[in-house]
Design a protein around this motif. Structure first.
Motif, mmCIF file in Angstrom:
data_model
loop_
_atom_site.group_PDB
_atom_site.id
_atom_site.type_symbol
_atom_site.label_atom_id
_atom_site.label_comp_id
_atom_site.label_asym_id
_atom_site.label_seq_id
_atom_site.Cartn_x
_atom_site.Cartn_y
_atom_site.Cartn_z
ATOM 1 N N CYS A 112 0.847 -1.194 0.000
ATOM 2 C CA CYS A 112 0.000 0.000 0.000
ATOM 3 C C CYS A 112 0.887 1.251 0.000
ATOM 4 C CB CYS A 112 -0.911 0.010 1.220
ATOM 5 S SG CYS A 112 -1.940 1.492 1.288
ATOM 6 N N MET A 133 -0.505 4.385 0.368
ATOM 7 C CA MET A 133 -1.230 5.518 0.955
ATOM 8 C C MET A 133 -0.398 6.219 2.043
ATOM 9 S SD MET A 133 -4.154 5.982 -0.472
ATOM 10 C CE MET A 133 -3.306 5.603 -1.974
ATOM 11 N N CYS A 169 0.153 6.833 5.180
ATOM 12 C CA CYS A 169 -0.285 6.154 6.403
ATOM 13 C C CYS A 169 0.952 5.519 7.019
ATOM 14 C CB CYS A 169 -1.317 5.091 6.021
ATOM 15 S SG CYS A 169 -1.730 3.940 7.336
ATOM 16 N N THR A 180 1.998 1.158 6.052
ATOM 17 C CA THR A 180 2.629 0.577 4.859
ATOM 18 C C THR A 180 2.352 -0.940 4.768
ATOM 19 O OG1 THR A 180 4.356 2.226 5.205
ATOM 20 C CG2 THR A 180 4.750 0.646 3.468
ATOM 21 N N CYS A 181 1.086 -1.254 4.558
ATOM 22 C CA CYS A 181 0.643 -2.659 4.601
ATOM 23 C C CYS A 181 1.125 -3.475 3.414
ATOM 24 C CB CYS A 181 -0.878 -2.713 4.621
ATOM 25 S SG CYS A 181 -1.573 -2.212 6.196
ATOM 26 N N CYS A 217 -7.337 -1.319 6.356
ATOM 27 C CA CYS A 217 -8.428 -0.374 6.617
ATOM 28 C C CYS A 217 -9.533 -0.546 5.575
ATOM 29 C CB CYS A 217 -7.889 1.063 6.579
ATOM 30 S SG CYS A 217 -7.148 1.509 5.011
#
Ligand code: SF4
Length: 672
Positions: free
Chosen positions: A11, A13, A15, A18-19, A47
Motif C-alpha cells: 500500500c 497511501m 499512512c 505501509t501494509c 483499513c
C-alpha cells in the motif's frame, strides 16, 4: 472463467502502516484487496478505505485520457486529446513562460505522502531543476514535527510498533491510531492487557472510555503549556534525570527556565483541563518504566506547533525515559531508510526561490517577481487541502495562469486545469514505498494494466524532459531500470530489486534488534546528544503565543477521518459534510441535532448539518480533513476557514488555528 489471481503488492497511501497487500484479480479486473497474513504488522487486516480501492480504480470520475479545457476554469468542461498533443502543449507553454519570465515563473506543486521513490523525488526534482523552476516548501504536514525531530535528535529512529507492548505507560499525544495507524492498535491492546497505563492527549475523544486510563481533552494549540507543566513538575518534584541530561543532552536549562512559569494551575487554565489530571499524568509517567510517548501530527497544526513538539520530545530526556526497550518516543521513522540520489545522477544546483505551499492562494495573487505563470500539480489536491480555500480558488481562476494537473480522478483542483493528465493508481504501477511508521520498504507491482491511458509520474517527466531537450540518462530509464537502480541507492538497508519487482516487503534491520533510543540507536546530531533547545526555535524557544480568537470563539479542528487519506477517496467515500459540536455549544446557539448550520470566520463560510456529540469538547467544533466541495451545502470545506499564516520555525500550515462562529440556518435552502 479463469481462476482468480492473487498479486502481492504494498500500500502506498499516506499512512504509517505501509501494509503488505494481496490484490485479487478476476478476468483482468481488481475485485478485492486484503492484508497479507505473512507480514507481522499487517497481520491479515487493512483499513476499510483501501479494501475498497477498486471503487476508485473504476470510478466514473477516473481520468482516462489527457484532457484540454474547453469551458471556464472550474466548470470542468474538457475535450480528450492525445498524449503527444498534451505533452507538446505543456512543453511549449513552459518554454514560453521561461523565455518571458524566467524559470522561476513555473511552480511544481506536489505533496507526496502516497507516493514512493519513483513518483516523488529524483526524476521530478531533476526535471524542475533543469527548468530552473521555483522550489516548493512542502508544509501541509510534518514540517514542525520533522524540524523538531531533526533539531532535538537528528531524526533518531524511534520506538517500533511491536515494542509498544513493553511499555508500562503510553501517552498518545495528538495522534489517532484508530483512523490512521490501525496496525498499532493490537500492540496497544496487548500493552494494556499487560498492565500499561494508557493516556490520550487530544481535544477529541478518539478512544472508547474503556480503552484508556486518562484522557486530557486540552484546548487546541495548548500542547506546549501542557508539556511545559510536565517539565515543571519534573523539576519541582526532583524527578529530573540530571545525570542523563548532563551527559547526553544540551539545552535542558533553557527549557526549564520557561517551564518554571507553567505551574499546574496556570497550565490547567490555559489548556482547559483540570490541574489534578495533569498532576496524575506527570506522576504516572514518572513512575513507569518503560514509558513511551506516541507523538502524532495533530498537535503541530498551529502557530505553536514546532515548540510544542520539541517540548514533548524533550520529556523522555527530562524524566529519564530513554535507554530501555519500549521507552522513549515514537514519531516518523522515514529517516531510517533513504534514497541517495547522488548514486543515480548528478543533481545540478537548484537554488531558485522557495515558495511555501501553504500560501498557495496568496502566491497566485500577490505581485511576485516573477509571477507564477505556470503551475504543475501532481500528487496533490490543493483546493481540498491548502489553507484559505477561497484564495486558492481565486488564484486558480486566473486566466493568465497555465495549470497542469496530473491526477487519478477529476478532483476539485483538476477542474481548474488547462491540461489534465491521467495518472495511474498504485494498483497499476511499479514503485518502491518506504514506510514512515513501520520500518519497511515495500515493492509496488501492477495488479492490472492502467485504465485508459494513465501514466506514472516518472514516465511523464521523462517524456517532457525529452521534449525540452534535457539529456540526463535517468530520463531514458524505463520503470524496471529505475526500480533496480533505486534499490541499489538505498541507505539503511540492502535494497533488493527483485523483492520490490515482485511486490515484496523488506524490513530495515538494526543491530541489536528493534531500536532502543540512546542505547542501540543514538541521536544523529553531530555530537550524538539530544539538543533540548534546538537552534531552529530561535532565542526564546519555548514561548507560548495564544491564538487571537476575536469574534470567533470556537476552535475548528479538521482531523483525519476513517473515510479518506487526506482528500483521496473523497470522490466516493464522503457523501455529506457534517459539523461535530458539543451539545452545550449547540444549545447556547439554539442548534439541535441535524439542524443546518453555517460555520464562518473572516475567510469564508461552510454550510452543512450539525452533529451534536460529547466526543468533542466544549469550545471546539470539527469538520473532517480533505473533504471535497461536493460534500458541503455551499461547495466549501474546512480549508475555507483555515488561515494561511505559517508556523514560524518550520513554515508549517496552521489549520487548527482556525477560529469560527456557528449559527443555525432557518431555511433549508440556505444550507443546501
Ligand atoms: S492506508 Fe494504511 S492501514 Fe490502510 S491499507 Fe494502507 S497502509 Fe494499511
Amino acid at each position: 472463467m479463469n481462476p482468480d489471481q492473487t498479486i502481492p503488492t504494498t500500500c502506498t497511501m499516506d499512512c504509517p502502516d505501509t501494509c503488505a497487500l494481496d490484490v485479487t484479480v478476476r478476468e483482468g479486473r481488481v475485485v478485492g484487496l486484503h492484508g497479507r497474513r505473512d507480514h507481522p504488522d499487517t497481520a491479515g487486516f487493512i483499513c476499510e478505505k483501501v479494501s475498497r480501492f477498486h471503487e476508485r480504480l473504476y470510478h466514473p470520475s477516473r481520468i482516462l485520457h489527457p484532457l484540454r479545457r474547453t469551458g471556464p476554469k472550474g466548470e470542468g468542461r474538457f475535450e480528450a486529446i492525445s498524449w503527444d498533443a498534451a505533452l507538446t502543449e505543456i512543453a511549449d507553454r513552459f518554454r514560453e513562460v521561461r523565455d518571458r519570465f524566467g524559470g522561476e515563473a513555473i511552480l511544481p506543486f506536489k505533496y507526496g505522502g502516497s507516493n514512493g521513490f519513483l513518483g516523488d523525488g529524483p526524476v521530478d526534482d531533476l526535471f524542475f531543476a533543469r527548468l530552473g523552476a521555483s522550489r516548493l516548501a512542502r508544509t501541509f504536514c510534518a514540517a514542525p514535527t520533522g524540524e523538531a525531530a531533526k533539531g532535538l535528535y537528528g531524526k533518531m529512529p524511534t520506538t517500533a510498533f511491536e515494542d509498544f507492548v513493553h511499555a508500562r505507560c503510553i501517552i498518545i499525544w495528538g495522534a489517532n491510531p484508530r483512523v490512521s495507524n490501525i496496525h498499532l492498535l493490537p500492540y496497544l491492546k496487548e500493552a494494556r492487557r499487560r498492565g500499561a497505563f494508557v493516556a490520550v492527549v487530544d481535544p477529541l475523544r478518539t478512544f472508547p472510555a474503556a480503552d484508556v486510563d486518562l484522557h486530557l481533552p486540552i484546548l487546541p494549540g495548548t500542547d506546549l503549556p501542557l508539556a511545559l507543566a510536565l517539565a515543571h513538575e519534573a523539576e519541582s518534584r526532583g524527578w529530573l534525570d540530571r545525570a542523563f541530561l548532563d551527559a547526553r543532552t544540551t539545552g535542558a536549562d533553557t527549557l526549564l527556565a520557561t517551564a518554571r512559569s507553567w505551574d499546574l494551575d496556570r497550565a490547567a487554565e490555559t489548556c482547559g483541563v483540570g490541574a489534578e489530571a495533569i498532576r496524575q499524568l506527570a506522576q504516572v509517567y514518572q513512575k513507569a518504566t518503560p514509558a513511551l510517548i506516541r507523538c502524532g501530527w495533530g498537535l503541530e497544526r498551529n502557530q505553536n506547533g514546532a515548540r510544542a513538539v520539541a517540548a514533548i520530545l524533550a520529556l523522555p530526556a527530562l524524566f529519564g525515559k530513554f535507554g530501555v526497550k519500549g521507552g522513549g518516543y515514537a514519531l516518523s521513522n522515514s529517516g531510517a531508510v533513504r534514497l541517495d540520489a547522488s548514486r543515480l545522477f548528478e543533481m545540478p544546483p537548484w537554488t531558485t526561490r522557495m515558495l511555501n505551499m501553504s500560501r498557495l492562494g496568496a502566491l497566485l495573487q500577490e505581485p511576485l517577481a516573477p509571477p507564477i505563470a505556470a503551475l504543475y500539480v501532481y500528487n496533490c489536491n490543493p483546493v481540498a487541502t491548502a489553507p484559505d480555500q477561497n484564495a486558492v480558488i481565486q488564484g486558480l481562476q486566473r486566466e493568465d495562469l497555465f495549470t497542469v494537473v496530473h491526477e487519478q480522478v477529476m478532483t476539485d483542483t483538476a477542474r481548474y486545469a488547462d491540461i489534465v493528465l491521467p495518472a495511474v493508481t498504485f494498483l497499476e504501477q511499479r514503485e518502491i514505498k518506504r514506510g514512515y511508521g513501520s520500518y519497511v520498504v515495500g515493492g509496488v507491482r501492477p495488479a492490472v494494466a492502467p485504465e485508459g491511458e494513465a501514466r506514472p509520474n516518472e514516465a511523464v517527466f521523462s517524456a517532457l524532459a525529452g521534449r525540452l531537450g534535457f539529456t540526463d540518462e535517468i530520463f531514458t530509464w524505463d520503470t524496471e531500470t529505475l526500480v533496480r537502480r533505486m534499490a541499489g541507492a538505498l541507505t539503511g538497508l540492502e535494497g533488493q530489486a527483485d523483492t520490490y519487482l515482485e511486490g515484496g516487503i523488506q524490513t530495515a534491520a538494526f543491530s541489536g534488534g528493534t531500536p532502543i533510543q540512546f542505547d542501540t540507536v543514538m541521536p544523529r546530531t553531530p555530537d550524538e546528544r539530544g539538543h533540548l533547545a534546538p537552534a531552529f526555535l530561535g532565542k526564546d524557544p519555548y514561548r507560548f503565543e495564544p491564538v487571537e480568537a476575536g469574534d470567533f470563539p470556537l476552535a475548528l479542528l479538521s482531523p483525519a477521518s476513517s473515510k479518506m487519506t487526506s482528500s483521496t477517496f473523497g470522490e466516493f467515500n464522503y457523501p455529506q459534510l457534517r459539523l461535530a459540536m458539543h451539545p452545550a455549544d449547540a444549545a447556547a446557539r439554539g442548534i439541535a441535532q441535524d439542524d443546518r448550520v453555517k460555520v464562518w470566520n473572516r475567510l469564508g463560510e461552510v454550510r452543512c448539518p450539525a452533529d451534536l456529540t460529547d466526543r468533542v469538547r466544549p469550545g471546539v467544533v470539527v469538520l473532517p480533513k480533505g473533504a471535497w466541495m461536493k460534500s458541503s451545502g455551499n461547495g466549501r470545506t474546512a480549508t475555507a476557514l483555515a488561515p494561511a499564516h505559517l508556523e514560524p520555525a518550520s513554515g508549517g500550515a496552521c489549520y487548527n488555528d482556525a477560529r469560527v462562529e456557528v449559527a443555525g440556518l432557518s431555511s433549508p435552502q440556505d444550507a443546501l
